[in-house]
Scaffold this motif. Structure first.
Motif, PDB file in Angstrom:
ATOM      1  N   UNK A   1       0.837  -1.198   0.000  1.00  0.00           N
ATOM      2  CA  UNK A   1       0.000   0.000   0.000  1.00  0.00           C
ATOM      3  C   UNK A   1       0.876   1.254   0.000  1.00  0.00           C
ATOM      4  N   UNK A   2       1.926   1.251   0.803  1.00  0.00           N
ATOM      5  CA  UNK A   2       2.838   2.389   0.858  1.00  0.00           C
ATOM      6  C   UNK A   2       3.561   2.569  -0.473  1.00  0.00           C
ATOM      7  N   UNK A   3       3.914   1.466  -1.122  1.00  0.00           N
ATOM      8  CA  UNK A   3       4.598   1.541  -2.415  1.00  0.00           C
ATOM      9  C   UNK A   3       3.684   2.134  -3.471  1.00  0.00           C
ATOM     10  N   UNK A   4       2.417   1.714  -3.464  1.00  0.00           N
ATOM     11  CA  UNK A   4       1.459   2.269  -4.427  1.00  0.00           C
ATOM     12  C   UNK A   4       1.260   3.759  -4.199  1.00  0.00           C
ATOM     13  N   UNK A   5       1.192   4.170  -2.927  1.00  0.00           N
ATOM     14  CA  UNK A   5       1.015   5.570  -2.607  1.00  0.00           C
ATOM     15  C   UNK A   5       2.230   6.375  -3.075  1.00  0.00           C
ATOM     16  N   UNK A   6       3.428   5.864  -2.848  1.00  0.00           N
ATOM     17  CA  UNK A   6       4.643   6.538  -3.282  1.00  0.00           C
ATOM     18  C   UNK A   6       4.690   6.646  -4.803  1.00  0.00           C
ATOM     19  N   UNK A   7       4.224   5.609  -5.477  1.00  0.00           N
ATOM     20  CA  UNK A   7       4.204   5.621  -6.941  1.00  0.00           C
ATOM     21  C   UNK A   7       3.251   6.699  -7.463  1.00  0.00           C
ATOM     22  N   UNK A   8       2.075   6.805  -6.837  1.00  0.00           N
ATOM     23  CA  UNK A   8       1.115   7.826  -7.263  1.00  0.00           C
ATOM     24  C   UNK A   8       1.669   9.226  -7.040  1.00  0.00           C
ATOM     25  N   UNK A   9       2.366   9.435  -5.949  1.00  0.00           N
ATOM     26  CA  UNK A   9       2.935  10.758  -5.656  1.00  0.00           C
ATOM     27  C   UNK A   9       4.088  11.070  -6.602  1.00  0.00           C
ATOM     28  N   UNK A  10       4.853  10.064  -6.999  1.00  0.00           N
ATOM     29  CA  UNK A  10       6.012  10.273  -7.870  1.00  0.00           C
ATOM     30  C   UNK A  10       5.602  10.526  -9.318  1.00  0.00           C
ATOM     31  N   UNK A  11       4.556   9.880  -9.753  1.00  0.00           N
ATOM     32  CA  UNK A  11       4.247   9.974 -11.184  1.00  0.00           C
ATOM     33  C   UNK A  11       2.882  10.357 -11.415  1.00  0.00           C
TER      34      UNK A  11
END
Length: 72
Positions: free
Chosen positions: A62-72
């Motif tokens: 979940x944290x990885x998906x959130x970081x991905x959304x914020x990055x791209x």
């Protein structure tokens, strides 16, 4: 991309076809970014002293998906 054969040269059509090398490159970069974010989230979880239970792995994803959304 899957198992489609990538063309050697882009035809520059819009929208891009599924065999376009430009599309393939963008997909590969996105996949690599997701993998890097997921590994970073898992490493962060291990650094916090988590044992690696199912709930912890789910939280890391979940944290990885959130970081991905914020990055791209």
């Amino acid at each position: 991309m899957g198992k489609t054969k990538v063309k050697k040269k882009c035809c520059r059509s819009k929208p891009r076809c599924k065999r376009c090398p430009v599309t393939a490159l963008l997909d590969a970069r996105a996949k690599a970014a997701r993998k890097t974010a997921r590994k970073a989230a898992e490493a962060e979880g291990e650094a916090a002293g988590r044992t690696g239970s199912k709930a912890d792995r789910k939280a890391a994803r979940k944290a990885a998906r959130k970081a991905e959304r914020e990055a791209g």
